[in-house]
Design a protein around this motif. Structure first.
Motif, PDB file in Angstrom:
ATOM      1  N   UNK A   1       2.400  10.169  -4.627  1.00  0.00           N
ATOM      2  CA  UNK A   1       3.051  11.569  -4.153  1.00  0.00           C
ATOM      3  C   UNK A   1       4.257  12.113  -4.948  1.00  0.00           C
ATOM      4  N   UNK A   2       4.888  11.208  -5.514  1.00  0.00           N
ATOM      5  CA  UNK A   2       6.324  11.410  -6.339  1.00  0.00           C
ATOM      6  C   UNK A   2       5.904  11.708  -7.575  1.00  0.00           C
ATOM      7  N   UNK A   3       4.786  11.176  -8.286  1.00  0.00           N
ATOM      8  CA  UNK A   3       4.506  11.429  -9.821  1.00  0.00           C
ATOM      9  C   UNK A   3       4.691  12.603 -10.370  1.00  0.00           C
ATOM     10  N   UNK A   4       4.076  13.550  -9.511  1.00  0.00           N
ATOM     11  CA  UNK A   4       3.955  15.081 -10.093  1.00  0.00           C
ATOM     12  C   UNK A   4       4.979  15.961  -9.289  1.00  0.00           C
TER      13      UNK A   4
ATOM     14  N   UNK B   1       5.702   2.710  -8.888  1.00  0.00           N
ATOM     15  CA  UNK B   1       7.219   3.024  -8.854  1.00  0.00           C
ATOM     16  C   UNK B   1       7.875   2.676 -10.242  1.00  0.00           C
ATOM     17  N   UNK B   2       7.492   2.046 -11.102  1.00  0.00           N
ATOM     18  CA  UNK B   2       7.993   1.547 -12.402  1.00  0.00           C
ATOM     19  C   UNK B   2       7.568   2.703 -13.313  1.00  0.00           C
ATOM     20  N   UNK B   3       6.492   3.184 -13.151  1.00  0.00           N
ATOM     21  CA  UNK B   3       5.782   4.323 -14.242  1.00  0.00           C
ATOM     22  C   UNK B   3       6.324   5.648 -13.525  1.00  0.00           C
ATOM     23  N   UNK B   4       6.842   5.820 -12.776  1.00  0.00           N
ATOM     24  CA  UNK B   4       7.170   7.281 -12.322  1.00  0.00           C
ATOM     25  C   UNK B   4       7.984   7.747 -13.806  1.00  0.00           C
ATOM     26  N   UNK B   5       7.525   9.022 -13.927  1.00  0.00           N
ATOM     27  CA  UNK B   5       8.253   9.890 -15.096  1.00  0.00           C
ATOM     28  C   UNK B   5       9.540  10.108 -15.316  1.00  0.00           C
ATOM     29  N   UNK B   6      10.350  10.020 -14.211  1.00  0.00           N
ATOM     30  CA  UNK B   6      11.792  10.280 -14.248  1.00  0.00           C
ATOM     31  C   UNK B   6      12.438   8.900 -13.788  1.00  0.00           C
ATOM     32  N   UNK B   7      13.769   8.788 -13.906  1.00  0.00           N
ATOM     33  CA  UNK B   7      14.564   7.477 -13.720  1.00  0.00           C
ATOM     34  C   UNK B   7      14.530   7.017 -12.110  1.00  0.00           C
ATOM     35  N   UNK B   8      14.386   5.770 -12.145  1.00  0.00           N
ATOM     36  CA  UNK B   8      14.636   5.314 -10.934  1.00  0.00           C
ATOM     37  C   UNK B   8      15.677   4.274 -10.602  1.00  0.00           C
ATOM     38  N   UNK B   9      16.647   4.350  -9.781  1.00  0.00           N
ATOM     39  CA  UNK B   9      17.712   3.732  -9.669  1.00  0.00           C
ATOM     40  C   UNK B   9      17.735   2.721  -8.381  1.00  0.00           C
ATOM     41  N   UNK B  10      18.009   1.586  -8.849  1.00  0.00           N
ATOM     42  CA  UNK B  10      17.886   0.642  -7.430  1.00  0.00           C
ATOM     43  C   UNK B  10      19.457   0.351  -6.842  1.00  0.00           C
ATOM     44  N   UNK B  11      19.761   0.486  -5.925  1.00  0.00           N
ATOM     45  CA  UNK B  11      20.918   0.493  -5.055  1.00  0.00           C
ATOM     46  C   UNK B  11      20.800  -1.002  -4.306  1.00  0.00           C
ATOM     47  N   UNK B  12      21.449  -1.759  -4.498  1.00  0.00           N
ATOM     48  CA  UNK B  12      20.931  -3.188  -3.977  1.00  0.00           C
ATOM     49  C   UNK B  12      22.065  -3.867  -3.302  1.00  0.00           C
TER      50      UNK B  12
ATOM     51  N   UNK C   1       0.901  -1.175   0.011  1.00  0.00           N
ATOM     52  CA  UNK C   1      -0.045   0.136  -0.102  1.00  0.00           C
ATOM     53  C   UNK C   1       0.869   1.206   0.038  1.00  0.00           C
ATOM     54  N   UNK C   2       1.986   1.334   0.596  1.00  0.00           N
ATOM     55  CA  UNK C   2       2.776   2.373   0.685  1.00  0.00           C
ATOM     56  C   UNK C   2       3.648   2.564  -0.254  1.00  0.00           C
ATOM     57  N   UNK C   3       4.057   1.488  -1.387  1.00  0.00           N
ATOM     58  CA  UNK C   3       4.915   1.752  -2.485  1.00  0.00           C
ATOM     59  C   UNK C   3       3.781   2.508  -3.252  1.00  0.00           C
ATOM     60  N   UNK C   4       2.479   2.197  -3.363  1.00  0.00           N
ATOM     61  CA  UNK C   4       1.356   2.915  -4.237  1.00  0.00           C
ATOM     62  C   UNK C   4       1.205   4.492  -3.637  1.00  0.00           C
ATOM     63  N   UNK C   5       1.309   4.590  -2.347  1.00  0.00           N
ATOM     64  CA  UNK C   5       1.165   5.889  -2.016  1.00  0.00           C
ATOM     65  C   UNK C   5       2.348   6.715  -2.037  1.00  0.00           C
ATOM     66  N   UNK C   6       3.612   6.127  -2.149  1.00  0.00           N
ATOM     67  CA  UNK C   6       4.861   6.939  -2.554  1.00  0.00           C
ATOM     68  C   UNK C   6       4.644   7.221  -3.940  1.00  0.00           C
ATOM     69  N   UNK C   7       4.325   6.320  -4.714  1.00  0.00           N
ATOM     70  CA  UNK C   7       4.413   6.561  -6.198  1.00  0.00           C
ATOM     71  C   UNK C   7       3.384   7.682  -6.553  1.00  0.00           C
TER      72      UNK C   7
END
Length: 270
Positions: free
Chosen positions: A48-51, A101-112, A40-46
């Motif tokens: 909030x960050x989208x715009x 999170x995948x569809x955020x309009x800017x690049x997403x970098x995973x640091x694993x 649920x929080x992934x969705x909420x974060x996505x």
């Protein structure tokens, strides 16, 4: 622009410098494993960050043990007790969180670092770029718990990233893929020392942020959408529209003027 986040319990967000955000899974005592609430929080974060005006986002795990060790087995009984319709609703929530999170309009970098298994692997694959520490351990271990690799988009993203043969072997055996192999087969972009992992992700985010915001966003859209369509002609159509739109922005003539004047362009994103 202030990012209006809802209250988060399993994730944290910070903006260490303008335009660059860090989203952390924050259950270090449980190897940052996922829960129903976390999806649920992934969705909420996505949302909030989208715009937001972010230029890049880094996704990582809190603590030194893991990126994300998949679904928390202490909650697994919750899933087995659900009816089919209830489970489908949960699946739609979980996949919606990863997708946001995948569809955020800017690049997403995973640091694993450490394990990125099950749903943690799905999250890493949903990112645009993956940087890894030598401690990396990736696994699509769904068949070990009676499920399939058709989970959280993994069958789509893994196959397109490394090809169907590699994806099939990893899926059917449920074996662990460590850092050296992950780099060799294209699961990750770079392997860097553990102590330098976040710094390397920040450096890459800064490099991205130096470029035209519209150009980067349209590039992400072209890469993602063209992986999902079935013909070269459709890919060209999407590319043509995107390039035409970018010529109408302030950043393209500024980039050309800066190139001619041999100076650094001043991008505004307008």
């Amino acid at each position: 622009m202030t990012i209006d986040f809802p209250a988060l319990e399993t994730l944290t967000f910070e903006e260490p410098e303008p335009g660059i955000g860090i989203l952390r899974m924050n259950r270090p005592d449980r190897m940052n494993s996922q829960t129903v609430r976390m999806f649920h929080e992934y969705l909420a974060a996505g949302r909030a960050l989208r715009d937001s005006r972010l230029r890049a986002l880094i996704v990582t795990g809190t603590g030194e043990r893991a990126f994300c060790a998949g679904f928390d087995l202490d909650e697994i009984d919750v899933l087995t007790e659900m009816g089919v319709r209830e489970f489908l609703r949960f699946q739609e929530t979980a996949t919606g969180g990863i997708q946001s999170l995948r569809h955020l309009p800017f690049p997403v970098i995973a640091a694993i670092h450490g394990p990125a298994t099950g749903g943690g692997l799905a999250l890493a694959l949903a990112c645009d770029i993956r940087l890894a520490a030598p401690t990396l351990k990736m696994s699509a271990a769904f068949v070990k718990v009676g499920l399939s690799i058709g989970e959280l988009g993994t069958s789509f993203t893994l196959t397109r990233l490394i090809g169907p043969a590699h994806a099939a072997e990893i899926a059917y055996t449920a074996r662990i893929v460590e850092a050296e192999e992950a780099l060799r087969i294209g699961l990750v972009n770079q392997v860097v020392p553990t102590a330098e992992l976040l710094d390397a992700a920040l450096a890459m985010a800064r490099q991205i942020a130096q470029n035209s915001p519209g150009g980067v966003r349209m590039s992400k859209r072209a890469i993602q959408r063209n992986a999902e369509i079935g013909s070269y002609e459709a890919a060209l159509e999407l590319e043509n529209r995107g390039q035409a739109l970018l010529t109408r922005t302030d950043d393209m003539p500024e980039a050309l003027a800066a190139f001619k004047a041999k100076r650094t362009p001043e991008f505004t994103g307008r």
